[in-house]
Write an enzyme that holds these catalytic residues in place. Structure first.
Site, PDB file in Angstrom:
ATOM      1  N   LYS A   1       0.823  -1.215   0.000  1.00  0.00           N
ATOM      2  CA  LYS A   1       0.000   0.000   0.000  1.00  0.00           C
ATOM      3  C   LYS A   1       0.865   1.276   0.000  1.00  0.00           C
ATOM      4  O   LYS A   1       2.058   1.219   0.235  1.00  0.00           O
ATOM      5  CB  LYS A   1      -0.938  -0.005   1.214  1.00  0.00           C
TER       6      LYS A   1
HETATM    7  C1  LIG Z   1     -10.051  -2.931  -1.673  1.00  0.00           C
HETATM    8  C2  LIG Z   1      -9.460  -3.605  -0.475  1.00  0.00           C
HETATM    9  N1  LIG Z   1     -10.175  -3.682   0.650  1.00  0.00           N
HETATM   10  C3  LIG Z   1      -9.682  -4.258   1.756  1.00  0.00           C
HETATM   11  C4  LIG Z   1      -8.437  -4.816   1.785  1.00  0.00           C
HETATM   12  C5  LIG Z   1      -7.945  -5.471   3.017  1.00  0.00           C
HETATM   13  O1  LIG Z   1      -6.828  -4.836   3.536  1.00  0.00           O
HETATM   14  P1  LIG Z   1      -5.913  -5.528   4.639  1.00  0.00           P
HETATM   15  O2  LIG Z   1      -5.012  -6.474   3.938  1.00  0.00           O
HETATM   16  O3  LIG Z   1      -5.169  -4.386   5.263  1.00  0.00           O
HETATM   17  O4  LIG Z   1      -6.823  -6.195   5.585  1.00  0.00           O
HETATM   18  C6  LIG Z   1      -7.641  -4.771   0.631  1.00  0.00           C
HETATM   19  C7  LIG Z   1      -6.308  -5.362   0.634  1.00  0.00           C
HETATM   20  O5  LIG Z   1      -5.556  -5.372  -0.286  1.00  0.00           O
HETATM   21  C8  LIG Z   1      -8.165  -4.142  -0.527  1.00  0.00           C
HETATM   22  O6  LIG Z   1      -7.455  -4.103  -1.654  1.00  0.00           O
END
Ligand SMILES: Cc1ncc(COP(=O)(O)O)c(C=O)c1O
Length: 396
Positions: A194
């Site tokens: 990210k």
């Molecule tokens: C659109 C979206 N929502 C939620 C998430 C979940 O994030 P995390 O891995 O920090 O839980 C991601 C992860 O890549 C994502 O791309």
């Protein structure tokens, strides 16, 4: 020129990793300082990170958790969802957006996306609203802001909560407002790839003080005093358990990684934008590929650079294109294959590809190219050269 996958010479010898994080010496020093400090769990650095994030987004509250998934889970938890309740979201997203709805025992209702941005289409949201709809979860896909005025209007009219999935959207603005202040809560990700990373991590922004207090309580077992607050306060203090909470907090070790990235965030965004424009300029004149759109009124976070392959003009599929790029030494990603095409969602809810035709079409053609401030100009040139080489060779 013959592609590497067919025995030709690859564009690069050294593989270009997709989503390479931009970790600097100051980040490493801050992590080392935390390790030496004797306080590595939730504490002052996490509080600093929260403060910086609140200032950056303009949100009243920023609550750090250990992933965006945790942020989404806690946010939906504010709505007391039950089996009759429905939550509308985009199918073109990461699984956790929809999974958390199921974790709360509610029903996932997908609304198809817009052709250009790939974001949930407010027209389709409206069609899916019923008396049982409790919330809508817009996903700012790739960092492109959703049409928030339309979504907030629909939500207000039907008394729905709006929980933003802003995993890709740390720098995203909608009409000059940060997406972190739109809706009831917005959820950010600091996963390894990210725009700001703590290896894993998340943040909830909300202007609702009652929600913020609840998030702080629930992320740490539902206890009234965390170890850090007990350490900080004078005299012996014990904690009380006032709710059956979870263990979803972010540690100082993780926050230490992120705080200098927050200081550099605008510079990083500028470098991302430079790379974005270099790609746009190169690809806009090539046949077989479509460049991503720009928001009309807002700011793209430039998290991912998604191109669409014009499959009618090519003799290979997107998956084959991805493999061929890999052979050239370029890592790429897919964001995303629509969830209604994934086994669990397809088999459990009986979805057909045509149920969400726009998301299905995008799923077949989309491809994300490397985009990170850690890329050198040579890396960017290599990506462009590899893409051009494949488009030329596989032109129909
Ligand atoms: C659109 C979206 N929502 C939620 C998430 C979940 O994030 P995390 O891995 O920090 O839980 C991601 C992860 O890549 C994502 O791309």
């Amino acid at each position: 020129m013959k592609p590497a996958i067919e025995g030709g010479k690859p564009v690069r010898e050294e593989f270009l990793v997709f989503g390479k994080p931009d970790i600097r010496e100051e980040d490493i020093a801050e992590v080392a300082d935390t390790l030496r400090s004797g306080w590595i769990g939730h504490g002052p650095k996490t509080e600093r990170f929260e403060q910086m994030f609140a200032e950056y987004t303009g949100a009243k509250n920023a609550i750090a958790v250990n992933s965006c998934t945790a942020a989404l889970y806690l946010s939906l938890g504010m709505l007391d969802l039950g089996p009759e309740d429905e939550v509308i979201t985009s199918p073109l997203t990461y699984p956790s957006t929809a999974n958390v709805i199921l974790h709360h025992g509610a029903k996932v209702v997908f609304a198809d996306v817009e052709e250009g941005s790939g974001n949930i289409d407010p027209v389709n949201i409206e069609k899916k609203i019923t008396v049982r709809t409790k919330a809508v979860m817009p996903v700012h896909l790739h960092g492109f802001p959703c049409d928030m005025d339309e979504i907030l209007d629909l939500a207000e009219y039907s008394s729905l909560a709006v929980i933003g999935d802003a995993a890709h959207a740390i720098e995203t603005r909608y009409k000059n407002r940060h997406v972190g202040i739109l809706g009831d809560a917005a959820c950010f990700s600091f996963y390894a790839t990210k725009n700001v990373t703590s290896a894993d991590g998340g943040m909830i922004t909300t202007d609702r003080d009652d929600w913020a207090e609840r998030f702080k309580l629930l992320r740490m077992h539902g206890i009234t005093r965390t170890a850090w607050s007990r350490f900080r306060e004078k005299g012996f203090k014990f904690y009380d358990t006032v709710a059956p909470g979870y263990k979803l907090n972010l540690t100082d070790l993780q926050s230490a990684m992120a705080i200098h990235q927050m200081e550099r965030i605008e510079d990083s965004w500028k470098r991302r934008t430079e790379i974005w424009h270099a790609y746009d300029e190169a690809f806009s004149s090539m046949q077989g590929i479509k460049i991503p759109p720009e928001p009309e009124d807002g700011r793209h976070a430039r998290h991912l650079y998604p191109v669409r392959l014009e499959l009618e003009r090519l003799s290979i599929t997107r998956d084959e294109f991805l493999e061929a790029l890999k052979a050239e030494g370029i890592g790429a990603g897919i964001h995303f294959i629509s969830l209604h095409l994934h086994s669990f969602y397809k088999n459990t809810f009986g979805f057909k590809p045509d149920d969400f035709p726009v998301a299905a079409r995008i799923s077949e053609r989309t491809l994300s190219l490397p985009l990170s401030p850690a890329l050198t100009d040579q890396d960017v040139d290599d990506v462009i050269e590899a893409v051009e080489k494949l488009l030329t060779y596989y032109a129909r």
